[in-house]
Design a protein around this motif. Structure first.
Motif: not given
Length: 579
Positions: A183-197
């Protein structure tokens, strides 16, 4: 409502049935097709047990979860077989209900009764929200299920207790990222890095990642940029009793796939299907209910395509005096077009276009059927194919090198980014021409252009396997992508040998006889220069490589430079491994 009333409702439900099965699509965003459907169970619509949370919480409090899950699975089997879908079916099972040794057989009995569903079509989802009490017993049960042909997924990754431990112990085929991290991953750096990992880990563990809860185009676009291929959420379809998907959102973020080849799968849509024994009246009712649909696929009992029934055919049959009363009860197999063109899902669009235009019929077919391993996958429209082919040609022309018409800098960089995101190892070869400047100075730019065109032609000739891509950076610099080291070495050697032989034809007889030309170097001094040969440097980019696009190109250029001889002579490519 008190718990006693809920308990009585559950007792009635288990005794009389009434479970509703809904299906939500899981979309392959790279190929633009449906990977599968998740089966979601609900209580009767007029019951307090209708919400899934209330239904399963009540069953857990009453110690009747196993009975409820088996009822849900039996209902799912009946609902799924009626859809005639051939994609994967994702079903939810709590880990503790896999622990009793006999459960696997109950699971098989509930899902595979009468052989209606093959084990290879089923993905068993284990929710991370509910930890297994005995991991070793769970692993034994899952091993047994996998040996029986089932696949396994971990649901709600990041939302529960067991986390990465469950992932490493179970070795699933799929991991589904909890909607909280989407949810709102395009606006949240922490969520983005979690998915990248998660994506980096999944590439090492050979596991597919599904992002759940995708509702906005911005989320979809960011997830695709991160390399997430499988998407589930309201953006593509809410849970419904009919297994359908809306793939329109993919058009807004459409990109070329990793191998640069767009396939038939990208054109698939999923109209309702008919069985050969359905009547013309049933077919007409379905067509009337589907605005913009002018043909329906007809399938056999096994899900293989028999042909197409067109709206105009039914109109023609019903249009005459007494035509409807005489024909409406006839089966569609008597009137359908059985010569419909069939294409496998991975066939390139160029092949589709060639077969459609080469057809000897007097009319251009408006629709075709797409299959996967011979089984129906979806229907495609010729109009959509022509539009996509036009878009492809325009896109290629925008970034193609004007001399060779090969993909230029932008497509090359996109290819590197795509392969890095995918995480699979690949080889990149950097070719250029030795002694190219003196050749230009001595024989003129037109002759130099002839050699560049020759090299481009040879690279396309020898690097034409699936997974290969040839690009032209500019001047005499070319890039080739490959997946196979043996193919890389053999083809590179063939290109170099052929180029070194054919390039001799551009020189004057006296230059060929001497074996060199006299021309100025960069400092203006007249020197003896050898005839042009080819240099190539190869790097291997592995999943463990921590590189961005620019570093990949730089290392390939360094490998090419290292391959150039100290003394001018013919060379063969050297292999430099990057890790």
């Amino acid at each position: 409502m008190g718990f006693e009333q809920l308990e009585q409702e559950l007792e009635n439900l288990l005794g009389q049935g009434g479970i509703q099965t809904l299906f939500q699509p899981i979309v392959d965003a790279r190929e633009a097709l449906v990977e599968g459907y998740e089966a979601l169970s609900r209580g009767p619509s007029d019951s307090p047990l209708h919400p899934a949370s209330v239904l399963f919480e009540t069953a857990e409090r009453c110690g009747r979860t196993l009975e409820l899950e088996n009822l849900c699975l039996r209902t799912t089997r009946a609902s799924w077989t009626s859809t005639r879908r051939t994609q994967k079916l994702f079903v939810n099972v709590s880990p503790d209900n896999l622990l009793p040794g006999a459960y696997e057989h109950r699971l098989l009995e509930a899902l595979l009764e009468d052989g209606a569903i093959a084990p290879g079509q089923v993905v068993v989802e284990l929710s991370e929200r509910y930890p297994a009490l005995d991991m070793e017993e769970l692993k034994r049960s899952l091993t047994w299920l996998k040996q029986s042909g089932f696949q396994v997924a971990i649901d709600d990754l990041g939302a529960g207790y067991s986390g990465l431990k469950l992932w490493s112990e179970v070795e699933p085929d799929y991991v589904k990222i909890d909607r909280h991290f989407v949810r709102d991953i395009h606006e949240d750096l922490v969520k983005r890095e979690f998915v990248r990992s998660v994506m980096q880990l999944s590439s090492r563990l050979n596991c597919r990642v599904v992002a759940e809860g995708v509702e906005r185009n911005g989320e979809l676009e960011l997830l695709r940029d991160l390399g997430v291929r499988y998407i589930q959420g309201f953006l593509f379809g809410r849970p419904r009793s009919v297994a359908n998907a809306n793939l329109e959102p993919l058009k807004a973020v459409s990109r070329m796939p990793e191998n640069g080849t767009v396939s038939a799968a990208s054109l698939v849509h999923h109209p309702p299907t008919l069985h050969g024994d359905n009547t013309l009246e049933e077919a007409w009712t379905m067509l009337q209910a589907q605005a913009g649909v002018f043909a329906l696929p007809v399938l056999d009992d096994d899900g293989r395509a028999l042909g197409l029934i067109h709206k105009w055919q039914i109109l023609e049959a019903f249009g005459s005096t007494f035509g409807r009363s005489l024909n409406e009860k006839k089966p569609v197999k008597q009137m359908m077009k059985s010569d419909a063109l069939l294409f496998e899902h991975d066939q390139p669009l160029e092949e589709l276009s060639r077969r459609l235009t080469e057809d000897e019929d007097d009319y251009l077919r408006q629709h075709f059927l797409v299959t996967r391993d011979g089984f129906y996958e979806g229907m495609g429209a010729t109009r959509a194919l022509l539009r996509r082919m036009t878009e492809q040609r325009i896109e290629k022309a925008r970034y193609a090198n004007p001399l060779t018409l090969l993909p230029g800098n932008v497509p090359i960089h996109e290819e590197i980014e795509s392969r890095l995101a995918e995480g699979a190892p690949f080889l990149m070869i950097y070719f250029d021409i030795n002694a190219f400047k003196p050749l230009n100075d001595h024989l003129g730019f037109r002759t130099g252009d002839r050699l560049i065109v020759l090299l481009g032609r040879l690279l396309q000739q020898y690097f034409g396997k699936e997974g290969d891509m040839v690009g032209h950076l500019g001047g005499d610099d070319f890039i080739v992508f490959c997946d196979d080291i043996d193919h890389t070495v053999c083809s590179s050697t063939a290109v170099m040998d052929t180029f070194n032989a054919e390039s001799r034809s551009v020189y004057r007889d006296e230059d060929r006889f001497r074996g060199f030309v006299r021309a100025e170097d960069r400092g203006g001094r007249v020197c003896n220069w050898p005839l042009a040969t080819l240099a190539a440097g190869v790097i291997r980019v592995s999943p463990e490589s921590v590189m961005d696009t620019e570093e990949v190109v730089h290392r390939a250029a360094e490998a090419k430079k290292a391959s150039k001889p100290a003394e001018w002579c013919d060379t063969t490519p050297e292999l430099c491994q990057v890790s």
